[in-house]
Motif scaffolding. Structure first.
Motif, mmCIF file in Angstrom:
data_model
loop_
_atom_site.group_PDB
_atom_site.id
_atom_site.type_symbol
_atom_site.label_atom_id
_atom_site.label_comp_id
_atom_site.label_asym_id
_atom_site.label_seq_id
_atom_site.Cartn_x
_atom_site.Cartn_y
_atom_site.Cartn_z
ATOM 1 N N LEU B 90 -35.150 1.678 19.563
ATOM 2 C CA LEU B 90 -34.789 0.318 19.981
ATOM 3 C C LEU B 90 -35.617 -0.725 19.239
ATOM 4 O O LEU B 90 -35.149 -1.819 18.967
ATOM 5 C CB LEU B 90 -35.046 0.155 21.481
ATOM 6 N N PHE B 91 -36.883 -0.400 18.917
ATOM 7 C CA PHE B 91 -37.772 -1.433 18.402
ATOM 8 C C PHE B 91 -37.368 -1.956 17.023
ATOM 9 O O PHE B 91 -37.239 -3.166 16.842
ATOM 10 C CB PHE B 91 -39.225 -0.952 18.440
ATOM 11 N N PRO B 92 -37.160 -1.079 16.041
ATOM 12 C CA PRO B 92 -36.695 -1.626 14.746
ATOM 13 C C PRO B 92 -35.346 -2.320 14.885
ATOM 14 O O PRO B 92 -35.105 -3.359 14.260
ATOM 15 C CB PRO B 92 -36.616 -0.387 13.846
ATOM 16 N N TRP B 93 -34.482 -1.759 15.730
ATOM 17 C CA TRP B 93 -33.164 -2.356 15.917
ATOM 18 C C TRP B 93 -33.286 -3.736 16.566
ATOM 19 O O TRP B 93 -32.585 -4.670 16.204
ATOM 20 C CB TRP B 93 -32.329 -1.404 16.787
ATOM 21 N N ALA B 94 -34.229 -3.873 17.512
ATOM 22 C CA ALA B 94 -34.379 -5.124 18.252
ATOM 23 C C ALA B 94 -34.695 -6.296 17.332
ATOM 24 O O ALA B 94 -34.319 -7.434 17.606
ATOM 25 C CB ALA B 94 -35.489 -4.981 19.304
ATOM 26 N N THR B 95 -35.382 -6.030 16.223
ATOM 27 C CA THR B 95 -35.796 -7.141 15.360
ATOM 28 C C THR B 95 -34.643 -7.675 14.523
ATOM 29 O O THR B 95 -34.714 -8.779 14.016
ATOM 30 C CB THR B 95 -36.928 -6.700 14.421
ATOM 31 N N VAL B 96 -33.570 -6.907 14.355
ATOM 32 C CA VAL B 96 -32.490 -7.370 13.465
ATOM 33 C C VAL B 96 -31.149 -7.537 14.160
ATOM 34 O O VAL B 96 -30.225 -8.095 13.571
ATOM 35 C CB VAL B 96 -32.288 -6.385 12.287
ATOM 36 N N PHE B 97 -31.032 -7.105 15.438
ATOM 37 C CA PHE B 97 -29.668 -6.968 15.977
ATOM 38 C C PHE B 97 -28.921 -8.286 16.094
ATOM 39 O O PHE B 97 -27.700 -8.317 16.011
ATOM 40 C CB PHE B 97 -29.694 -6.218 17.326
ATOM 41 N N ALA B 98 -29.670 -9.395 16.266
ATOM 42 C CA ALA B 98 -28.978 -10.673 16.415
ATOM 43 C C ALA B 98 -28.968 -11.469 15.110
ATOM 44 O O ALA B 98 -28.586 -12.627 15.091
ATOM 45 C CB ALA B 98 -29.633 -11.497 17.517
ATOM 46 N N ALA B 99 -29.405 -10.842 14.012
ATOM 47 C CA ALA B 99 -29.419 -11.555 12.733
ATOM 48 C C ALA B 99 -27.994 -11.923 12.323
ATOM 49 O O ALA B 99 -27.033 -11.280 12.763
ATOM 50 C CB ALA B 99 -30.069 -10.670 11.673
ATOM 51 N N PRO B 100 -27.857 -12.976 11.520
ATOM 52 C CA PRO B 100 -26.517 -13.401 11.091
ATOM 53 C C PRO B 100 -25.772 -12.232 10.457
ATOM 54 O O PRO B 100 -26.349 -11.489 9.666
ATOM 55 C CB PRO B 100 -26.806 -14.493 10.043
ATOM 56 N N GLY B 101 -24.497 -12.088 10.817
ATOM 57 C CA GLY B 101 -23.705 -11.025 10.222
ATOM 58 C C GLY B 101 -23.655 -9.769 11.076
ATOM 59 O O GLY B 101 -22.860 -8.883 10.813
ATOM 60 N N TYR B 102 -24.491 -9.694 12.089
ATOM 61 C CA TYR B 102 -24.413 -8.540 12.984
ATOM 62 C C TYR B 102 -23.632 -8.914 14.248
ATOM 63 O O TYR B 102 -22.469 -8.619 14.374
ATOM 64 C CB TYR B 102 -25.806 -8.024 13.341
ATOM 65 N N GLY B 103 -24.313 -9.625 15.177
ATOM 66 C CA GLY B 103 -23.631 -10.166 16.350
ATOM 67 C C GLY B 103 -22.896 -9.140 17.188
ATOM 68 O O GLY B 103 -23.482 -8.174 17.663
ATOM 69 N N ALA B 104 -21.571 -9.364 17.327
ATOM 70 C CA ALA B 104 -20.775 -8.594 18.279
ATOM 71 C C ALA B 104 -20.801 -7.093 17.996
ATOM 72 O O ALA B 104 -20.832 -6.281 18.925
ATOM 73 C CB ALA B 104 -19.343 -9.107 18.281
ATOM 74 N N THR B 105 -20.799 -6.724 16.712
ATOM 75 C CA THR B 105 -20.773 -5.291 16.378
ATOM 76 C C THR B 105 -21.981 -4.568 16.965
ATOM 77 O O THR B 105 -21.854 -3.517 17.597
ATOM 78 C CB THR B 105 -20.807 -5.107 14.846
ATOM 79 N N THR B 106 -23.157 -5.156 16.732
ATOM 80 C CA THR B 106 -24.358 -4.496 17.241
ATOM 81 C C THR B 106 -24.378 -4.471 18.750
ATOM 82 O O THR B 106 -24.919 -3.560 19.358
ATOM 83 C CB THR B 106 -25.642 -5.205 16.762
ATOM 84 N N LEU B 107 -23.769 -5.502 19.365
ATOM 85 C CA LEU B 107 -23.734 -5.541 20.824
ATOM 86 C C LEU B 107 -22.949 -4.336 21.345
ATOM 87 O O LEU B 107 -23.379 -3.655 22.279
ATOM 88 C CB LEU B 107 -23.098 -6.856 21.284
ATOM 89 N N VAL B 108 -21.804 -4.079 20.706
ATOM 90 C CA VAL B 108 -21.000 -2.916 21.106
ATOM 91 C C VAL B 108 -21.804 -1.639 20.904
ATOM 92 O O VAL B 108 -21.866 -0.766 21.770
ATOM 93 C CB VAL B 108 -19.686 -2.870 20.289
ATOM 94 N N GLU B 109 -22.486 -1.579 19.749
ATOM 95 C CA GLU B 109 -23.321 -0.398 19.487
ATOM 96 C C GLU B 109 -24.377 -0.219 20.567
ATOM 97 O O GLU B 109 -24.658 0.893 21.008
ATOM 98 C CB GLU B 109 -24.002 -0.532 18.128
ATOM 99 N N MET B 110 -24.942 -1.366 20.977
ATOM 100 C CA MET B 110 -25.977 -1.295 22.004
ATOM 101 C C MET B 110 -25.408 -0.682 23.282
ATOM 102 O O MET B 110 -26.054 0.160 23.914
ATOM 103 C CB MET B 110 -26.520 -2.698 22.297
#
Lengths: 322, 133
Positions: B90-110
Motif C-alpha cells: 500500500l505504501f508505494p502505491w499510496a504516494t502515486v495513486f492520485a497523481a494525474p492520469g491515474y484517478g478512477a482506474t487506481t480507485l477501482v484497483e484499490m
C-alpha cells in the motif's frame, strides 16, 4: 565542519528529549493516577510535590544488585532491555515538531515506513526476555507479547497507509505540509484505530495481558531487577511519547494550530502530544484489562475492518477532490 | 529520464539520512554500555542459590522453564504474515495513486485489493479461526 556540528546538536537534542520526556510522562502518570484514585502520589522527593521521585527511583535502580537466574540464557537475557529501548530513540529522530527544516532530528524520506518498521523491532526485546528467562510465566508473557504485536501491527499499518494516501507522500514533514484542518474528521476512524493499536503494542492497560500480574506475575519482565528492569520501564514510557507524537503528526496536524503561526508550531506539537499522553494514563486508570481472546478478537474483527473502511474512504475522497 | 546529477544528489541525501540514523544508533548503544558499566561499579554482587532460582509464585519451580504450552497463536501468525505483506504494498502505491492520469482506474484497483483482503478476513472468520477455541 558546520554540518558535523549541526548533526551533533540535533543528535544531542533528540537524546535529551529521549531521556527527559519519558520521565515527564512517568511523573505525570504518578500524579494523575494518584489524584484519579483519591490519593496524593509521591510528595517528598525533591520537595515540591515529589517532582524528583523518578530521579530517586533511577538512583535506586542504578545501585541495585543485578540478578540473572541460573538457568537463564545469560547473554540474551542481558541484552533484551537494550533491544526493547533503543528503537524508540531512533524513531524520535524522525518525528518533526515544528514547520521548519530545523525542527526535526533528521528528515527521513521513508518517514512513516521507517518509523513503523523500527518500532516493530522493540517487541523483540520482550520476546527475547520471555524466552531467555527460563521461567514459564515469562515465556507465556513473551508469547502473548508476540501475539499482540501480530494482531495490532496490521491495523496500525493500514491506518498509517491511509494518511500516506491522503498526503500522497510517506515523509512525515511532507504529510504535515499537506495537512488541512478537515483531515481530522476525514481520518478520525484511522486515528482511533492507530492510537488503539499503538496502545496495544505498548502493552498499556487495557491491553496489558502480556504482563497481567494476577496471572503471570509480570510476564516477560518477571526475572528482571535493577537497571535492566529500569530500562524496560523507560522503554514503555518512551513508547508512550513516540506513539502520542506519531498520532499527533499523522492525524492531528502536528505543528498546525488555530493561532500562533509558524513560530509557535513546536508548542502545538508538544501540547497535542501531552494531551494524548494524558489520555493514555486516563485509560489505564479507567478500564479493566481485556482477556487474551478478547484482545485478538478486537484486533481482527473490529480494528482491521475499520482500517480497511478508512482506506476506502480516503481513496474515494482523494480521487473525488482531485 | 532524470539527470545523472539529480540521481547522484538523491543518493547522497539518502546515505546522509541513514548515516545520521546509524550515528544515533551508536549513541544509543554507548548510552546502554555506559549505564551498564556504571551499574557494574555501583551495585553489590551477593549471589545466593535461592536468589538465582527462577521465580514462580514463590514456590520452587517444577521442571524446566521451556515448558510445553499450547500455541494458539499460530493461525494469527499466518494471517498476519499474509496481510502484512499485502499491506506493505500500500505504501508505494499510496504516494502515486492520485497523481494525474491515474484517478478512477487506481480507485477501482484499490477496491479490488481491499476486496481480496476483506474476503480473506471473512473466510478466516467463517472458518472460526478468529475465535478462541
Amino acid at each position: 565542519m558546520n554540518d558535523v556540528l549541526d548533526v551533533a546538536l540535533r543528535l544531542v537534542a533528540v537524546f535529551v528529549c529521549f531521556l527527559v520526556l519519558p520521565l515527564v510522562v512517568g511523573q505525570t502518570e504518578h500524579k494523575v493516577m494518584a489524584h484519579m484514585q483519591g490519593r496524593l502520589g509521591p510528595m517528598y522527593a525533591g520537595g515540591f510535590h515529589g517532582w524528583a521521585q523518578l530521579v530517586a527511583d533511577g538512583v535506586k535502580f542504578a545501585q541495585k544488585e543485578d540478578v540473572v537466574p541460573e538457568n537463564a540464557d545469560r547473554r540474551i537475557f542481558q541484552l533484551a532491555p537494550a533491544v526493547a529501548l533503543l528503537p524508540y530513540l531512533l524513531v524520535l529522530l524522525a518525528i518533526p515538531i515544528g514547520p521548519s527544516e530545523g525542527a526535526v532530528g533528521q528528515v527521513v524520506d521513508a518517514g512513516v515506513f521507517f518509523v513503523l518498521a523500527v518500532m516493530g523491532v522493540g517487541v523483540l526485546g520482550s520476546l527475547m526476555a520471555g524466552w531467555a528467562s527460563a521461567n514459564k510465566f515469562s515465556l507465556l508473557g513473551g508469547l502473548r507479547t508476540a501475539a499482540q504485536l501480530l494482531a495490532y501491527e496490521l491495523p496500525m499499518l493500514l491506518a498509517a497507509a491511509s494518511v500516506a494516501m491522503a498526503a500522497g507522500t510517506v515523509s512525515l514533514p511532507g504529510i504535515l505540509n499537506a495537512f488541512a484542518w478537515w483531515w481530522v474528521p476525514w481520518q478520525i476512524v484511522g486515528a482511533l484505530v492507530f492510537f488503539t493499536a499503538g496502545l496495544a503494542e505498548l502493552q498499556r492497560p487495557p491491553f496489558d495481558m502480556p504482563v497481567a500480574d494476577s496471572e503471570i506475575i509480570f510476564g516477560a519482565y518477571t526475572e528482571y531487577t535493577g537497571l535492566r528492569f529500569a530500562l524496560f520501564l523507560l522503554a514503555e514510557y518512551a513508547g508512550i511519547v513516540v506513539l502520542c507524537g506519531l498520532t499527533t503528526v499523522l492525524f492531528l496536524g502536528g505543528w498546525h494550530g488555530p493561532f500562533g503561526g509558524d513560530g509557535l508550531g513546536w508548542v502545538w506539537t508538544l501540547l497535542k502530544t501531552a494531551v494524548l499522553a494524558f489520555v493514555v494514563i486516563w485509560l489505564r486508570v479507567s478500564y479493566p484489562r481485556l482477556r487474551e481472546d478478547q484482545l485478538q478478537k478486537l484486533a481482527w474483527t473490529t480494528l482491521v475492518p475499520l482500517a480497511l473502511a478508512q482506506i476506502a474512504l480516503t481513496g474515494i475522497v482523494k480521487v473525488a477532490i482531485q | 529520464m532524470r539527470e545523472p546529477t539529480v540521481v547522484a544528489a538523491d543518493a547522497a541525501d539518502y546515505f546522509q539520512t541513514y548515516s545520521v540514523v546509524g550515528v544515533l544508533a551508536v549513541v544509543g548503544v554507548l548510552f546502554v554500555a555506559v549505564a551498564f558499566s556504571a551499574n557494574r561499579l555501583l551495585r553489590p554482587v551477593v549471589p545466593t542459590p535461592e536468589k538465582l532460582l527462577t521465580y514462580e509464585c514463590g514456590v520452587d519451580p517444577v521442571g524446566e522453564g521451556w515448558a510445553h504450552t499450547q500455541v494458539r497463536y499460530y493461525v494469527y501468525a499466518f494471517l498476519y504474515v499474509i496481510f502484512a505483506v499485502d499491506s506493505i504494498f500500500l505504501f508505494p502505491w499510496a504516494t502515486v495513486f492520485a497523481a494525474p492520469g491515474y484517478g478512477a482506474t487506481t480507485l477501482v484497483e484499490m477496491f479490488v485489493f481491499l476486496g481480496f483482503l476483506a474476503v480473506g478476513l471473512l473466510y478466516a472468520y467463517k472458518k472460526g479461526v478468529l475465535a478462541w477455541t
